[in-house]
Scaffold this active site. Sequence first.
Site, PDB file in Angstrom:
ATOM      1  N   THR A  96       0.727  -0.987   0.082  1.00  0.00           N
ATOM      2  CA  THR A  96      -0.061  -0.160  -0.045  1.00  0.00           C
ATOM      3  C   THR A  96       0.893   1.234   0.048  1.00  0.00           C
ATOM      4  O   THR A  96       1.634   1.607   0.893  1.00  0.00           O
ATOM      5  CB  THR A  96      -1.000   0.058   1.034  1.00  0.00           C
ATOM      6  N   LYS A 171      -7.256   2.020  -3.029  1.00  0.00           N
ATOM      7  CA  LYS A 171      -6.524   1.431  -1.536  1.00  0.00           C
ATOM      8  C   LYS A 171      -6.827   2.246  -0.460  1.00  0.00           C
ATOM      9  O   LYS A 171      -7.096   1.791   0.710  1.00  0.00           O
ATOM     10  CB  LYS A 171      -5.187   0.660  -1.980  1.00  0.00           C
ATOM     11  N   LYS A 239      -0.024   5.217   8.565  1.00  0.00           N
ATOM     12  CA  LYS A 239       0.603   5.698   7.277  1.00  0.00           C
ATOM     13  C   LYS A 239      -0.588   5.574   6.028  1.00  0.00           C
ATOM     14  O   LYS A 239      -0.447   6.619   5.307  1.00  0.00           O
ATOM     15  CB  LYS A 239       1.690   4.380   6.774  1.00  0.00           C
TER      16      LYS A 239
HETATM   17  N1  LIG Z   1      -1.523  -6.468   7.518  1.00  0.00           N
HETATM   18  C1  LIG Z   1      -2.605  -6.098   6.636  1.00  0.00           C
HETATM   19  O1  LIG Z   1      -3.733  -6.577   7.364  1.00  0.00           O
HETATM   20  C2  LIG Z   1      -2.365  -5.652   5.494  1.00  0.00           C
HETATM   21  C3  LIG Z   1      -1.297  -4.667   4.906  1.00  0.00           C
HETATM   22  N2  LIG Z   1      -1.428  -4.139   3.888  1.00  0.00           N
HETATM   23  C4  LIG Z   1      -0.219  -3.475   3.313  1.00  0.00           C
HETATM   24  O2  LIG Z   1       0.709  -4.603   2.941  1.00  0.00           O
HETATM   25  C5  LIG Z   1       2.024  -4.153   3.122  1.00  0.00           C
HETATM   26  C6  LIG Z   1       2.612  -5.075   4.022  1.00  0.00           C
HETATM   27  O3  LIG Z   1       2.112  -5.371   5.223  1.00  0.00           O
HETATM   28  P1  LIG Z   1       2.441  -6.252   6.489  1.00  0.00           P
HETATM   29  O4  LIG Z   1       2.769  -7.305   5.854  1.00  0.00           O
HETATM   30  O5  LIG Z   1       1.064  -6.186   7.448  1.00  0.00           O
HETATM   31  O6  LIG Z   1       3.906  -5.508   7.144  1.00  0.00           O
HETATM   32  P2  LIG Z   1       4.990  -6.121   7.874  1.00  0.00           P
HETATM   33  O7  LIG Z   1       5.301  -5.002   8.925  1.00  0.00           O
HETATM   34  O8  LIG Z   1       4.429  -7.136   8.679  1.00  0.00           O
HETATM   35  O9  LIG Z   1       5.970  -6.414   6.904  1.00  0.00           O
HETATM   36  C7  LIG Z   1       6.498  -5.380   6.247  1.00  0.00           C
HETATM   37  C8  LIG Z   1       7.695  -6.065   5.065  1.00  0.00           C
HETATM   38  O10 LIG Z   1       8.164  -5.003   4.683  1.00  0.00           O
HETATM   39  C9  LIG Z   1       9.646  -5.073   4.844  1.00  0.00           C
HETATM   40  N3  LIG Z   1      10.403  -3.763   4.958  1.00  0.00           N
HETATM   41  C10 LIG Z   1      10.262  -2.698   5.904  1.00  0.00           C
HETATM   42  N4  LIG Z   1      10.885  -1.719   5.624  1.00  0.00           N
HETATM   43  C11 LIG Z   1      11.855  -2.060   4.675  1.00  0.00           C
HETATM   44  C12 LIG Z   1      12.910  -1.586   3.634  1.00  0.00           C
HETATM   45  N5  LIG Z   1      13.499  -0.434   4.099  1.00  0.00           N
HETATM   46  N6  LIG Z   1      13.321  -2.349   2.857  1.00  0.00           N
HETATM   47  C13 LIG Z   1      13.302  -3.534   2.544  1.00  0.00           C
HETATM   48  N7  LIG Z   1      12.344  -4.078   3.224  1.00  0.00           N
HETATM   49  C14 LIG Z   1      11.620  -3.422   4.225  1.00  0.00           C
HETATM   50  C15 LIG Z   1       9.903  -5.984   5.991  1.00  0.00           C
HETATM   51  O11 LIG Z   1      11.138  -6.319   6.064  1.00  0.00           O
HETATM   52  P3  LIG Z   1      11.767  -6.927   7.673  1.00  0.00           P
HETATM   53  O12 LIG Z   1      11.118  -8.446   7.709  1.00  0.00           O
HETATM   54  O13 LIG Z   1      13.123  -6.996   7.200  1.00  0.00           O
HETATM   55  O14 LIG Z   1      11.411  -5.879   8.583  1.00  0.00           O
HETATM   56  C16 LIG Z   1       8.556  -6.837   5.943  1.00  0.00           C
HETATM   57  O15 LIG Z   1       9.098  -7.757   5.061  1.00  0.00           O
HETATM   58  C17 LIG Z   1       2.103  -2.705   3.734  1.00  0.00           C
HETATM   59  O16 LIG Z   1       1.885  -1.647   2.652  1.00  0.00           O
HETATM   60  C18 LIG Z   1       0.443  -2.534   4.287  1.00  0.00           C
HETATM   61  O17 LIG Z   1      -0.084  -1.522   4.389  1.00  0.00           O
HETATM   62  C19 LIG Z   1      -2.284  -4.513   3.080  1.00  0.00           C
HETATM   63  C20 LIG Z   1      -3.590  -4.973   3.349  1.00  0.00           C
HETATM   64  C21 LIG Z   1      -3.572  -5.637   4.760  1.00  0.00           C
HETATM   65  O1  LIG Z   2      -4.904  -2.615   4.688  1.00  0.00           O
HETATM   66  C1  LIG Z   2      -5.744  -3.389   5.695  1.00  0.00           C
HETATM   67  C2  LIG Z   2      -6.908  -4.234   5.137  1.00  0.00           C
HETATM   68  O2  LIG Z   2      -7.148  -4.970   6.200  1.00  0.00           O
HETATM   69  O3  LIG Z   2      -7.087  -4.033   4.130  1.00  0.00           O
END
Ligand SMILES: NC(=O)C1=CN([C@@H]2O[C@H](COP(=O)(O)OP(=O)(O)OC[C@H]3O[C@@H](n4cnc5c(N)ncnc54)[C@H](OP(=O)(O)O)[C@@H]3O)[C@@H](O)[C@H]2O)C=CC1
Ligand SMILES: O=CC(=O)O
Length: 287
Positions: A96, A171, A239
Amino acid sequence: MEEIGFLGIGIMGKAMAVNLLRHGFKVTVWNRTLSRCDELVQHGASVGETPAAVIKKCKYTIAMLSDPAAALSVVFDKHGALEQICAGKGYIDMSTVDADTSSQISQAITSKGGSFLEAPVSGSKKPAEDGQLVILAAGDKDLFVQVVPAFDVLGKKSFFLGQIGNGAKMKLVVNMIMGSMMNAFSEGIVLADKSGLDPHTLLDVLDLGAIANPMFKMKGPAMIKNSYPPAFPLKHQQKDMRLALALGDENAVPMPVAAAANEAFKKARSLGLGDHDFSAVFETLSK
Ligand SMILES: NC(=O)C1=CN([C@@H]2O[C@H](COP(=O)(O)OP(=O)(O)OC[C@H]3O[C@@H](n4cnc5c(N)ncnc54)[C@H](OP(=O)(O)O)[C@@H]3O)[C@@H](O)[C@H]2O)C=CC1
Ligand SMILES: O=CC(=O)O
């Protein structure tokens, strides 16, 4: 389909990559904290040492990263995706982010001959585990058609919304509404409790009426117990509010409700709740 690369094995990326593996796809994963890939190896994944190595190996690569800074870093930094992108390869960013971030990535990928799709998702950890996401794709229509077999595993419905930016904007609009709803819901639970009502009865009443929804049903019982196991981390919801408010700013759309909700999420972050589920915004009211 050909082997799929997967960059970012956080809450969502892990569930999605496991799902692809379970459905017979070959998947090569990379994560900034590489040790987090170990569990995926147990599910049959291969590991790439860098984003560039994954792109080199795979025809299609999906990214699922935390925010715009992460999405840009994985493409543009040393050993990033851009180093190995070329004609015949597709990059699908499902993180996102805002439309501008997505456009920057799109331009870079396409200028090297690759194809690009933004495809953020609606739906959280459980829908990701169950292959029930709603996919909001935009960009290269041919690439969209090519990755439909993977999208069909990951989601229950894939929208193709046209030009780059439309998926990102859709989104953000959805999550702006969700963040505002979560705040109204939290206030309602506290108001019921403080005015002498049983919050559990409130949940039952809500569930039978016109504003019944899966989010209230899923999160409500845990919130009443002040329990917030992270499905959608609060820092990511804040965010999304921030990015949605910027979109409102660009388009001169007044959003006082979303602005107030954003303040509550910021307050929650200041209380150290960023890594809890976004329902932990409830704590800003009950304290
Ligand atoms: N969780 C949810 O319910 C939902 C989330 N989203 C979106 O999906 C995306 C991922 O969410 P989610 O999986 O929950 O988040 P997490 O915080 O669990 O995972 C984030 C990921 O991004 C990586 N990351 C963070 N910073 C960096 C960087 N500077 N360089 C490289 N890799 C990086 C992390 O790596 P590391 O392990 O090394 O920290 C990890 O793999 C976000 O944009 C979120 O808004 C969308 C729908 C639903
Ligand atoms: O981005 C979060 C979700 O629940 O969709």
